[in-house]
Design a protein around this motif. Structure first.
Motif, PDB file in Angstrom:
ATOM      1  N   GLY A  61       0.826  -1.196   0.000  1.00  9.01           N
ATOM      2  CA  GLY A  61       0.000   0.000   0.000  1.00  9.01           C
ATOM      3  C   GLY A  61       0.866   1.253   0.000  1.00  9.01           C
ATOM      4  O   GLY A  61       2.085   1.180   0.128  1.00  9.01           O
ATOM      5  N   SER A  66       1.040   0.676  -6.670  1.00  6.48           N
ATOM      6  CA  SER A  66      -0.209   0.512  -7.419  1.00  6.48           C
ATOM      7  C   SER A  66      -0.245   1.421  -8.635  1.00  6.48           C
ATOM      8  O   SER A  66      -0.561   0.993  -9.748  1.00  6.48           O
ATOM      9  CB  SER A  66      -1.404   0.826  -6.506  1.00  6.48           C
ATOM     10  OG  SER A  66      -1.250   2.114  -5.928  1.00  6.48           O
ATOM     11  N   ASP A  80      -2.852  -4.943   1.690  1.00  5.94           N
ATOM     12  CA  ASP A  80      -2.012  -4.362   2.747  1.00  5.94           C
ATOM     13  C   ASP A  80      -2.768  -4.446   4.062  1.00  5.94           C
ATOM     14  O   ASP A  80      -4.002  -4.391   4.078  1.00  5.94           O
ATOM     15  CB  ASP A  80      -1.660  -2.906   2.421  1.00  5.94           C
ATOM     16  CG  ASP A  80      -0.427  -2.432   3.177  1.00  5.94           C
ATOM     17  OD1 ASP A  80       0.656  -2.318   2.563  1.00  5.94           O
ATOM     18  OD2 ASP A  80      -0.534  -2.186   4.404  1.00  5.94           O
ATOM     19  N   LEU A  86      -3.687   1.963   2.451  1.00  8.40           N
ATOM     20  CA  LEU A  86      -4.614   1.745   1.330  1.00  8.40           C
ATOM     21  C   LEU A  86      -5.379   3.020   0.977  1.00  8.40           C
ATOM     22  O   LEU A  86      -5.731   3.237  -0.175  1.00  8.40           O
ATOM     23  CB  LEU A  86      -5.575   0.599   1.662  1.00  8.40           C
ATOM     24  CG  LEU A  86      -4.913  -0.780   1.729  1.00  8.40           C
ATOM     25  CD1 LEU A  86      -5.889  -1.815   2.273  1.00  8.40           C
ATOM     26  CD2 LEU A  86      -4.405  -1.212   0.354  1.00  8.40           C
ATOM     27  N   ASP A  89      -3.588   4.775  -1.586  1.00  8.75           N
ATOM     28  CA  ASP A  89      -3.868   4.218  -2.922  1.00  8.75           C
ATOM     29  C   ASP A  89      -5.179   4.772  -3.469  1.00  8.75           C
ATOM     30  O   ASP A  89      -5.287   5.127  -4.643  1.00  8.75           O
ATOM     31  CB  ASP A  89      -3.929   2.688  -2.858  1.00  8.75           C
ATOM     32  CG  ASP A  89      -2.588   2.082  -2.519  1.00  8.75           C
ATOM     33  OD1 ASP A  89      -2.387   1.761  -1.333  1.00  8.75           O
ATOM     34  OD2 ASP A  89      -1.734   1.968  -3.421  1.00  8.75           O
ATOM     35  N   LEU A 102      -8.625  -2.866  -3.801  1.00 14.34           N
ATOM     36  CA  LEU A 102      -7.858  -2.688  -2.559  1.00 14.34           C
ATOM     37  C   LEU A 102      -8.391  -3.622  -1.477  1.00 14.34           C
ATOM     38  O   LEU A 102      -9.602  -3.647  -1.225  1.00 14.34           O
ATOM     39  CB  LEU A 102      -7.958  -1.235  -2.080  1.00 14.34           C
ATOM     40  CG  LEU A 102      -7.469  -0.172  -3.085  1.00 14.34           C
ATOM     41  CD1 LEU A 102      -7.704   1.228  -2.532  1.00 14.34           C
ATOM     42  CD2 LEU A 102      -5.992  -0.368  -3.411  1.00 14.34           C
ATOM     43  N   GLU A 104      -7.810  -4.948   2.506  1.00 17.19           N
ATOM     44  CA  GLU A 104      -7.118  -4.765   3.781  1.00 17.19           C
ATOM     45  C   GLU A 104      -7.005  -6.127   4.462  1.00 17.19           C
ATOM     46  O   GLU A 104      -7.996  -6.669   4.944  1.00 17.19           O
ATOM     47  CB  GLU A 104      -7.913  -3.768   4.643  1.00 17.19           C
ATOM     48  CG  GLU A 104      -7.178  -3.348   5.886  1.00 17.19           C
ATOM     49  CD  GLU A 104      -7.937  -2.262   6.645  1.00 17.19           C
ATOM     50  OE1 GLU A 104      -8.583  -1.400   6.003  1.00 17.19           O
ATOM     51  OE2 GLU A 104      -7.884  -2.297   7.882  1.00 17.19           O
TER      52      GLU A 104
END
Ligand SMILES: C[S@@+](CC[C@H](N)C(=O)[O-])C[C@H]1O[C@@H](n2cnc3c(N)ncnc32)[C@H](O)[C@@H]1O
Length: 277
Positions: A61, A66, A80, A86, A89, A102, A104
């Motif tokens: 992240g 990315s 991440d 994130l 991102d 994304l 987590e």
């Protein structure tokens, strides 16, 4: 130490680093995004184009990895443990018009990802944050298609073993044993090396070569190349990051390819002889 506590601790560390805009949490620049493959792949391990490839940025992240892989035309998923990383991102995606998936989650269990889903897995330095690397490599192998590429970077074991700052003779000393399974002690040094080599407050583990290289091979990959990113400078000032790198290479970068057929190795890392340390 309880693995959940380790994860929670390291998540908080990176949440704070993201809030403090630490250098590890800065997005790519316009210039880097203009030639993204050159920025992320100076050694040419990924070939001339990754357009349309499915890329997993694992424990990556922060908005940098990315966006660079997306700018190179890849379809990007980021996993991440840190929600704040994130979020960076998410911000970069909104600003630059990229689309990322994304997730987590911690890297050693990826049930939300399909078998063989990815052509490429990119894994920046982060195996130091988990006590046991074998489940991570096994999950990476599961989600990488046969023939797919796994590029990982790690802190070198000796770098995690050695003192951050030199002694009075300008030498760096081995402070942590190679076979330890406990985390290495957190440093209270405020030196520049401490800031660059250890993330303040993070719980970190030394992983042996046998666990890194052997672990990647045993999980179903063939190693095709290996490099030690150069940070040494011959005329470096004593005690600087470059001076320490003259003595100890801080990182290793490994290119591995997923084997088409894999029968799990019977070798167990626990079966090796362990000295009393
Ligand atoms: C050195 S940073 C790598 C990303 C960095 N932004 C870059 O561009 O290279 C390490 C990352 O690992 C993540 N991390 C730490 N422990 C993790 C875990 N158990 N599972 C997944 N990610 C983890 C951190 O949140 C952080 O984003």
């Amino acid at each position: 130490m309880d693995p959940a506590q380790i994860r929670q601790n390291n998540r908080k560390v990176y949440d704070s680093m993201a809030a403090a805009k630490s250098p590890l949490c800065r997005p790519a620049t316009d210039e880097e995004l203009a030639s993204p493959l050159r920025t992320v792949d100076g050694s040419g391990w990924l070939g001339s184009s990754i357009a349309g490839k499915h890329v997993l940025c694992l424990a990556a992240g922060g908005g940098r990895q990315s966006s660079l892989y997306a700018a190179a035309g890849a379809i990007v998923t980021v996993v991440d443990i840190s929600g704040a990383m994130l979020e960076l991102d998410r911000q970069v995606a909104a600003e630059r018009g990229f689309h990322f998936r994304l997730i987590e989650n911690s890297m050693e269990s990826l049930p939300m990802l399909q078998d063989g889903e990815f052509d490429i897995v990119i894994h920046p330095v982060s195996t130091c944050y988990i006590p046991n690397v074998a489940p991570v490599f096994s999950e990476v192998a599961r989600v990488t298609r046969p023939g797919g590429i796994y590029i990982s970077q790690h802190k070198q074991p000796v770098s995690l073993q050695a003192s951050l700052d030199p002694n009075e003779r300008g030498r760096y000393e081995i402070e942590n044993t190679y076979y330890r399974t406990d985390p290495i002690p957190c440093t209270d040094s405020k030196s520049r090396n401490a800031q660059r080599l250890r993330e303040k407050g993070a719980i970190e583990f030394v992983h042996r070569w046998e666990q890194l290289i052997g672990g990647i091979c045993r999980s179903g990959f063939m190693i095709e190349d290996l490099s030690e990113p150069m940070h040494a400078k011959l005329e470096a000032r004593r005690g600087s990051f470059a001076d320490r790198a003259n003595h100890i290479a801080p990182y290793v970068r490994i290119k591995a390819r997923r084997r088409a057929k894999h029968s799990a190795s019977t070798h167990s890392p626990n079966s090796i002889w362990l000295p009393n340390s």
